[in-house]
Design a protein around this motif. Sequence first.
Motif, short mmCIF file in Angstrom:
data_model
loop_
_atom_site.label_atom_id
_atom_site.label_comp_id
_atom_site.label_asym_id
_atom_site.label_seq_id
_atom_site.Cartn_x
_atom_site.Cartn_y
_atom_site.Cartn_z
N GLU A 1 0.83 -1.21 0.00
CA GLU A 1 0.00 0.00 0.00
C GLU A 1 0.86 1.26 0.00
O GLU A 1 0.59 2.22 -0.72
N ARG B 1 -4.85 4.95 -9.84
CA ARG B 1 -5.77 4.63 -8.76
C ARG B 1 -7.03 5.46 -8.90
O ARG B 1 -6.97 6.65 -9.18
N HIS C 1 -10.02 8.32 -0.96
CA HIS C 1 -10.00 6.89 -1.28
C HIS C 1 -9.72 6.12 0.01
O HIS C 1 -8.79 6.46 0.75
N THR C 2 -10.54 5.11 0.30
CA THR C 2 -10.32 4.31 1.49
C THR C 2 -10.32 2.83 1.14
O THR C 2 -10.96 2.40 0.17
N SER C 3 -9.59 2.06 1.93
CA SER C 3 -9.57 0.60 1.82
C SER C 3 -9.26 0.07 3.21
O SER C 3 -8.99 0.86 4.13
N GLN D 1 -5.77 1.53 3.75
CA GLN D 1 -5.31 2.80 3.21
C GLN D 1 -6.38 3.88 3.32
O GLN D 1 -7.56 3.64 3.12
#
Length: 398
Positions: free
Chosen positions: A202, A287, A369-371, A374
């Motif tokens: 990441e 991304r 942006h989220t995961s 991240q």
Amino acid sequence: MPIVVQKYGGSSVADVEKLRKVAQRVKAKREAGYQLVVVVSAMGDTTDELLTLAKQVSPDPPRRELDMLLTCGERISMALLSMALQEQGVPAISFTGSQSGIITNDAHSQARIVEVRPYRILDELGRGKVVIVAGYQGVSFKKEVTTLGRGGSDTTAVALAAALEAEACEIYSDVDGIFSADPRVVPDALKLEALSYDEMQELASAGAKVLNAQAVEFAKAKGIVILARTAHGQGTGTAIQELAATPDVRVKGVTAEQEMAVLSADSAQVKLPELLEFLDARGVRGRALSFDGLLGREARTYIAVPLQDVHGLEVVRKDLAVRFGEAVSLQEALGTVTCVGAGINADWMHLRRALLAAEETGARVHAIHTSPLQLSLLVEKACLKRLTARLHREFLGA
């Protein structure tokens, strides 16, 4: 004797004196009872100089010819290091990526390794030689020379370590391991003794220049432990490996990506699959970050495109205008700041604090942006350094 794969970056082999020091380090490791395979990058700024030369000839160089040109840099390094070792009494031989058995797909400029056939390397190791391999390159099934994208020498090293069942894969650079932020931006950044594969991948994909994301992906798939160390003196470095999940949520690192452009598309006018097909046809990767029309603004999709492997940005800009008109724009004033850590988005606490930090530093957040690992904010490039430092202080206390 066990096999160790070492990789030295461009700054470590930037001149003859540094090459000699690398040769001394390799010699010492060999004398300690190891068989050595050494992967090298191009010397110093050679790749950038070759790219500049190509751009003087063509604003959008054919990718095949670009690969033929850029692979020259690593070939220079491998031959010189082999000479330096032999000068010190160490038997050595240099191989290109194709001679080493690095087989890739046929995606010029951003090829992926699909198979490694290290037969010649094993033969020469059996003869007692140190094998020097040109990183960043391979050969496709069509017998075409290919390159693996920026940082691809890391991938070469990990792939060879897996194929050779090496005891270790050591990645050498100017710094002693992986830090919680770029020490040039955050002087109090912490050195990390260990990172999981996922966390390192990441960080790498979000702009951290210490390791190549594809190399980490390859290491994870093959279970190869990567040791990131300094090429100057001694140090404990950082181990990238499989780590057991811990119950506490903790940010491990903060990184910024400045060398990027951002595609901004009006979601009402542009179908995303059509835009992605356009980008794929030109080898433009990136991304996706979404902004869905809060605060009365129109719904837009943002795609962050790292520029390191885009060799014709102005041509892409013109083609976008022809295909999509004003519905898609290409901006170069935006960048990302990313926080990485397992479980970072298990609740809203980290996102809430990140947004407050952005507001405090005067950084307007264009997209998020989220995961599971991240949290990334898209902001003006002028704000990147101060927001990186502020988020590092917020989540790591330094």
